[in-house]
Design an enzyme around this catalytic site. Structure first.
Site, PDB file in Angstrom:
ATOM      1  N   ARG A 101      14.044 -28.914 -39.547  1.00 28.23           N
ATOM      2  CA  ARG A 101      14.073 -28.750 -38.083  1.00 28.23           C
ATOM      3  C   ARG A 101      14.057 -30.130 -37.391  1.00 28.23           C
ATOM      4  NH1 ARG A 101      10.778 -30.404 -33.528  1.00 28.23           N
ATOM      5  NH2 ARG A 101      10.920 -28.816 -31.921  1.00 28.23           N
TER       6      ARG A 101
ATOM      7  N   THR B  19       4.248 -36.359 -28.752  1.00 24.74           N
ATOM      8  CA  THR B  19       5.355 -37.314 -28.848  1.00 24.74           C
ATOM      9  C   THR B  19       5.143 -38.442 -27.853  1.00 24.74           C
ATOM     10  OG1 THR B  19       6.897 -35.588 -29.418  1.00 24.74           O
ATOM     11  CG2 THR B  19       7.837 -37.544 -28.414  1.00 24.74           C
TER      12      THR B  19
ATOM     13  N   THR C 150       8.594 -34.564 -23.558  1.00 25.54           N
ATOM     14  CA  THR C 150       7.646 -34.203 -24.607  1.00 25.54           C
ATOM     15  C   THR C 150       7.438 -32.695 -24.524  1.00 25.54           C
ATOM     16  OG1 THR C 150       5.394 -34.556 -25.443  1.00 25.54           O
ATOM     17  CG2 THR C 150       5.676 -34.682 -23.069  1.00 25.54           C
ATOM     18  N   GLY C 151       7.035 -32.102 -25.637  1.00 25.40           N
ATOM     19  CA  GLY C 151       6.814 -30.661 -25.618  1.00 25.40           C
ATOM     20  C   GLY C 151       7.740 -29.932 -26.580  1.00 25.40           C
TER      21      GLY C 151
ATOM     22  N   SER D  74       0.731 -36.585 -34.245  1.00 29.78           N
ATOM     23  CA  SER D  74       2.087 -36.110 -33.942  1.00 29.78           C
ATOM     24  C   SER D  74       3.116 -37.213 -33.714  1.00 29.78           C
ATOM     25  CB  SER D  74       2.068 -35.148 -32.756  1.00 29.78           C
ATOM     26  OG  SER D  74       1.273 -35.676 -31.743  1.00 29.78           O
TER      27      SER D  74
ATOM     28  N   THR E   5       8.443 -39.324 -32.761  1.00 23.91           N
ATOM     29  CA  THR E   5       7.573 -38.171 -33.013  1.00 23.91           C
ATOM     30  C   THR E   5       7.644 -37.734 -34.477  1.00 23.91           C
ATOM     31  OG1 THR E   5       7.077 -35.927 -32.246  1.00 23.91           O
ATOM     32  CG2 THR E   5       9.384 -36.456 -32.502  1.00 23.91           C
TER      33      THR E   5
HETATM   34  C1  SD4 Z   1       9.670 -31.916 -30.710  1.00 25.69           C
HETATM   35  N1  SD4 Z   1       9.278 -32.809 -28.499  1.00 25.69           N
HETATM   36  O1  SD4 Z   1       9.914 -32.281 -31.854  1.00 25.69           O
HETATM   37  C2  SD4 Z   1       8.815 -32.788 -29.863  1.00 25.69           C
HETATM   38  C3  SD4 Z   1       7.493 -32.174 -29.983  1.00 25.69           C
HETATM   39  C4  SD4 Z   1       6.480 -32.987 -29.597  1.00 25.69           C
HETATM   40  O2  SD4 Z   1       4.711 -33.938 -30.835  1.00 25.69           O
HETATM   41  O3  SD4 Z   1       6.415 -33.367 -28.436  1.00 25.69           O
HETATM   42  N2  SD4 Z   1       5.699 -33.213 -30.688  1.00 25.69           N
HETATM   43  O4  SD4 Z   1      10.025 -30.839 -30.243  1.00 25.69           O
END
Ligand code: SD4
Length: 332
Positions: free
Chosen positions: A217, A189, A240-241, A86, A207
């Site tokens: 997106r 991320t 993150t998330g 990721s 990320t």
């Molecule tokens: C996102 N915060 O693109 C990032 C997602 C993530 O590994 O943490 N991806 O929404």
């Protein structure tokens, strides 16, 4: 433990007039603010992969004394990690099978740069830094970001998926569910925030975004104030998330502003998660988001919606992976 780098504050605040109150009554009324450990210099990064990234950042800080170099070099380790699904070009693709990357970098003086929806660039964090340093802009996206990279001498990498990502994508195609899959493996991320010995702050976030996202997106990571925010007068935060939930509350900016108003990094992260939960009520059971913060004294904090979030911490006395607390308790 290096005591010169560690200061412990323990402050007892009492209600007005409490000096006149008997000691046993006072003990019920007394409010003790939590012990804040502060470390300078210090590097903090999201998730397990933060450990090797922090090591590189630490080494760079020792060598160059530059906290921006440190966070950039640190997260480049994760961008190059062939096992990471990721971050970087080996990450999981969007639903069209294309890997698109987001990254941002910010200094405590307010300088910042980011790239989003960028393809074929191995180190989007370095491209984000070039945007910060070599353009009058903050953010370049998609084809424009790629053209800028070429002009800056970056090599274009293959668009072929890594074997691991290809296998995962083929499996996903069997059902091709459009709902974003949010679990621990899917929000890796790397967000890194650091402070040098003099209190200068910087952060970097990079990320491949949400796996199987719609083509085009963009998440929170390249959005200054959402995935990352840094202000030398106050502190720094990263996220993150599930990016959509983080963007909606300007998560990292909110943490820095709460710290500006006097909250500790931990309190600011917790309040921000509560805000996120309140705004995402209907879907919150399926959402993970985690935040990491540091203030200008070198106190730190972390908090997540769900259990499972951890962060890597590196300072003169300790290099460790630390489990974050969460809004929801451990399931089952
Ligand atoms: C996102 N915060 O693109 C990032 C997602 C993530 O590994 O943490 N991806 O929404």
């Amino acid at each position: 433990m290096n005591h010169s780098s560690r200061r412990i504050f323990l402050r007892n605040t009492t209600l007005a007039g409490s000096a006149l109150i008997a000691p046993n009554f006072l003990s019920c009324q007394q409010k003790t603010t939590p012990v804040l450990e502060t470390y300078k210099p210090q590097i903090l990064s999201t998730w397990n992969h933060g450990m090797p990234a922090n090591n590189e950042a630490w080494k760079t800080l020792q060598q160059t004394g530059n906290i921006v170099d440190a966070v950039e070099q640190g997260v480049r380790v994760t961008e190059s990690d062939p096992d990471n699904l990721s971050v970087g070009l080996q990450g999981l693709p969007d639903r069209d099978g294309i890997v698109t990357l987001d990254a941002s970098i910010m200094k405590g003086d307010g300088s910042c740069g980011s790239v989003s929806f960028v393809r074929q660039i191995k180190h989007p964090i370095t491209l984000a830094r070039r945007v910060m340093e070599n353009t009058p802009h903050v953010m370049l996206s998609g084809e424009g970001a790629r053209r800028f990279a070429i002009a800056e001498g970056f090599a274009l990498e293959t668009e072929q998926l890594s074997p691991k990502a290809e296998a995962a994508y083929q499996k996903w195609l069997e059902n091709a569910q459009y709902k974003p899959v949010v679990n621990v493996e899917n929000h890796d991320t790397i967000g890194m925030i650091g402070i040098d010995a003099e209190g200068r702050l910087a952060g970097a976030c990079t990320t491949s975004g949400l796996a199987y996202k719609m083509h085009g997106r963009v998440g929170d990571s390249p959005i200054i104030g959402a995935g990352l925010y840094v202000d030398d007068e106050v502190g720094a935060a990263t996220a993150t998330g599930l990016g959509e939930t983080i963007i909606k509350i300007c998560g990292s900016f909110l943490i820095v502003e709460l710290m500006r108003q006097g909250r500790s990094p931990q309190e600011a992260c917790e309040e921000t998660v509560r805000r996120l939960v309140a705004k995402s009520k209907a879907t919150i059971k399926d959402v993970q988001a985690g935040f990491l913060a540091i203030n200008k004294d070198g106190a730190f904090g972390a908090y997540a919606v769900q259990p499972g979030f951890n962060f890597a911490q590196h300072h003169p006395a300790k290099q460790a992976l630390v489990d974050s607390q969460s809004y929801f308790p451990q399931h089952g």
